[in-house]
Motif scaffolding. Structure first.
Motif, PDB file in Angstrom:
ATOM      1  N   ILE A 130       1.611  -3.012 -11.316  1.00  0.00           N
ATOM      2  CA  ILE A 130       1.086  -3.174 -10.326  1.00  0.00           C
ATOM      3  C   ILE A 130       0.953  -4.881  -9.892  1.00  0.00           C
ATOM      4  N   THR A 131       0.627  -5.623 -10.861  1.00  0.00           N
ATOM      5  CA  THR A 131       0.764  -7.291 -10.922  1.00  0.00           C
ATOM      6  C   THR A 131       2.220  -7.634 -10.604  1.00  0.00           C
ATOM      7  N   ILE A 132       2.833  -7.018 -11.479  1.00  0.00           N
ATOM      8  CA  ILE A 132       4.555  -7.515 -11.197  1.00  0.00           C
ATOM      9  C   ILE A 132       5.066  -7.271  -9.902  1.00  0.00           C
ATOM     10  N   LEU A 133       4.665  -6.034  -9.512  1.00  0.00           N
ATOM     11  CA  LEU A 133       5.072  -5.889  -7.969  1.00  0.00           C
ATOM     12  C   LEU A 133       4.480  -6.675  -7.016  1.00  0.00           C
ATOM     13  N   GLN A 134       3.449  -7.115  -7.225  1.00  0.00           N
ATOM     14  CA  GLN A 134       2.699  -8.016  -6.181  1.00  0.00           C
ATOM     15  C   GLN A 134       3.216  -9.546  -6.195  1.00  0.00           C
ATOM     16  N   LEU A 135       3.868  -9.820  -7.632  1.00  0.00           N
ATOM     17  CA  LEU A 135       4.363 -11.057  -8.018  1.00  0.00           C
ATOM     18  C   LEU A 135       5.628 -10.940  -7.117  1.00  0.00           C
ATOM     19  N   MET A 136       6.268 -10.032  -7.385  1.00  0.00           N
ATOM     20  CA  MET A 136       7.639  -9.908  -6.739  1.00  0.00           C
ATOM     21  C   MET A 136       7.656  -9.866  -5.144  1.00  0.00           C
ATOM     22  N   ALA A 137       6.692  -9.334  -4.644  1.00  0.00           N
ATOM     23  CA  ALA A 137       6.401  -9.097  -3.221  1.00  0.00           C
ATOM     24  C   ALA A 137       6.098 -10.576  -2.466  1.00  0.00           C
ATOM     25  N   GLU A 138       5.326 -11.409  -3.392  1.00  0.00           N
ATOM     26  CA  GLU A 138       5.050 -12.809  -2.885  1.00  0.00           C
ATOM     27  C   GLU A 138       6.176 -13.839  -3.195  1.00  0.00           C
ATOM     28  N   ASN A 139       7.065 -13.357  -4.151  1.00  0.00           N
ATOM     29  CA  ASN A 139       8.097 -14.308  -4.568  1.00  0.00           C
ATOM     30  C   ASN A 139       9.337 -13.588  -5.166  1.00  0.00           C
ATOM     31  N   PRO A 140      10.242 -13.008  -4.120  1.00  0.00           N
ATOM     32  CA  PRO A 140      11.474 -12.276  -4.292  1.00  0.00           C
ATOM     33  C   PRO A 140      12.200 -12.901  -5.401  1.00  0.00           C
ATOM     34  N   TYR A 141      12.202 -14.198  -5.581  1.00  0.00           N
ATOM     35  CA  TYR A 141      13.077 -14.882  -6.491  1.00  0.00           C
ATOM     36  C   TYR A 141      12.630 -15.264  -7.897  1.00  0.00           C
ATOM     37  N   ILE A 142      11.290 -14.819  -8.110  1.00  0.00           N
ATOM     38  CA  ILE A 142      10.623 -14.945  -9.227  1.00  0.00           C
ATOM     39  C   ILE A 142      11.316 -14.658 -10.327  1.00  0.00           C
ATOM     40  N   THR A 143      11.429 -15.204 -11.653  1.00  0.00           N
ATOM     41  CA  THR A 143      12.380 -15.009 -12.762  1.00  0.00           C
ATOM     42  C   THR A 143      11.488 -13.915 -13.863  1.00  0.00           C
ATOM     43  N   LYS A 144      12.220 -13.573 -14.801  1.00  0.00           N
ATOM     44  CA  LYS A 144      11.204 -12.694 -15.738  1.00  0.00           C
ATOM     45  C   LYS A 144      10.567 -13.588 -16.574  1.00  0.00           C
ATOM     46  N   GLU A 174       0.796  -1.108  -0.006  1.00  0.00           N
ATOM     47  CA  GLU A 174      -0.048  -0.148   0.024  1.00  0.00           C
ATOM     48  C   GLU A 174       1.091   1.320   0.063  1.00  0.00           C
ATOM     49  N   LYS A 175       1.876   1.075   0.789  1.00  0.00           N
ATOM     50  CA  LYS A 175       2.753   2.480   0.757  1.00  0.00           C
ATOM     51  C   LYS A 175       3.523   2.548  -0.550  1.00  0.00           C
ATOM     52  N   VAL A 176       3.788   1.659  -1.078  1.00  0.00           N
ATOM     53  CA  VAL A 176       4.203   1.674  -2.549  1.00  0.00           C
ATOM     54  C   VAL A 176       3.522   2.538  -3.410  1.00  0.00           C
ATOM     55  N   ALA A 220       6.581 -13.001 -16.978  1.00  0.00           N
ATOM     56  CA  ALA A 220       5.906 -12.891 -18.149  1.00  0.00           C
ATOM     57  C   ALA A 220       4.789 -13.835 -18.227  1.00  0.00           C
ATOM     58  N   SER A 221       4.850 -15.244 -17.977  1.00  0.00           N
ATOM     59  CA  SER A 221       3.839 -16.012 -17.903  1.00  0.00           C
ATOM     60  C   SER A 221       2.667 -15.729 -17.009  1.00  0.00           C
ATOM     61  N   ALA A 222       2.895 -15.190 -15.916  1.00  0.00           N
ATOM     62  CA  ALA A 222       1.872 -14.994 -14.952  1.00  0.00           C
ATOM     63  C   ALA A 222       0.946 -13.692 -15.276  1.00  0.00           C
ATOM     64  N   VAL A 223       1.653 -12.777 -15.772  1.00  0.00           N
ATOM     65  CA  VAL A 223       0.989 -11.502 -16.466  1.00  0.00           C
ATOM     66  C   VAL A 223       0.440 -11.645 -17.622  1.00  0.00           C
ATOM     67  N   GLY A 224       1.130 -12.400 -18.378  1.00  0.00           N
ATOM     68  CA  GLY A 224       0.391 -12.670 -19.848  1.00  0.00           C
ATOM     69  C   GLY A 224       0.912 -11.636 -20.595  1.00  0.00           C
ATOM     70  N   ILE A 225       2.303 -11.127 -20.363  1.00  0.00           N
ATOM     71  CA  ILE A 225       2.869 -10.301 -21.481  1.00  0.00           C
ATOM     72  C   ILE A 225       4.310 -10.835 -21.880  1.00  0.00           C
ATOM     73  N   SER A 226       5.017 -10.476 -22.954  1.00  0.00           N
ATOM     74  CA  SER A 226       6.294 -10.833 -23.279  1.00  0.00           C
ATOM     75  C   SER A 226       7.356 -10.402 -22.306  1.00  0.00           C
ATOM     76  N   ALA A 227       8.261 -11.342 -22.243  1.00  0.00           N
ATOM     77  CA  ALA A 227       9.584 -10.816 -21.444  1.00  0.00           C
ATOM     78  C   ALA A 227      10.154  -9.595 -21.712  1.00  0.00           C
ATOM     79  N   THR A 228      10.017  -9.199 -22.995  1.00  0.00           N
ATOM     80  CA  THR A 228      10.488  -7.690 -23.309  1.00  0.00           C
ATOM     81  C   THR A 228       9.871  -6.764 -22.658  1.00  0.00           C
ATOM     82  N   SER A 229       8.374  -6.921 -22.453  1.00  0.00           N
ATOM     83  CA  SER A 229       7.485  -6.111 -22.021  1.00  0.00           C
ATOM     84  C   SER A 229       7.584  -6.068 -20.369  1.00  0.00           C
TER      85      SER A 229
END
Length: 76
Positions: free
Chosen positions: A21-35, A2-4, A39-48
């Motif tokens: 926002i989705t990327i930040l949430q996923l990183m907060a849940e799993n700091p070791y998540i890969t690009k 919320e502070k972010v 990309a798979s979780a958000v539904g966009i390309s690795a470049t995006s």
């Protein structure tokens, strides 16, 4: 998290996209998540994913450690 959001909107005047926002949430849940996992979780390309990370880097998140074996830290 919320502070972010509050910092992004009120102090910086940024409007974070839903993807950011989705990327930040996923990183907060799993700091070791890969690009590729992001990309798979958000539904966009690795470049995006990289574009979104570069936009948020040093404002809302930072990388701790090397690319291979490090983790993401949310800046609050």
């Amino acid at each position: 998290m919320e502070k972010v959001y509050r910092t992004a909107i009120l102090e910086n005047g940024d409007k974070l996209t839903q993807n950011c926002i989705t990327i930040l949430q996923l990183m907060a849940e799993n700091p070791y998540i890969t690009k590729m996992e992001l990309a798979s979780a958000v539904g966009i390309s690795a470049t995006s994913i990289m574009r979104n990370i570069e936009y948020m880097r040093n404002k809302y998140l930072r990388r701790v450690g090397p690319d291979n074996g490090g983790f993401w830290e949310i800046i609050e």
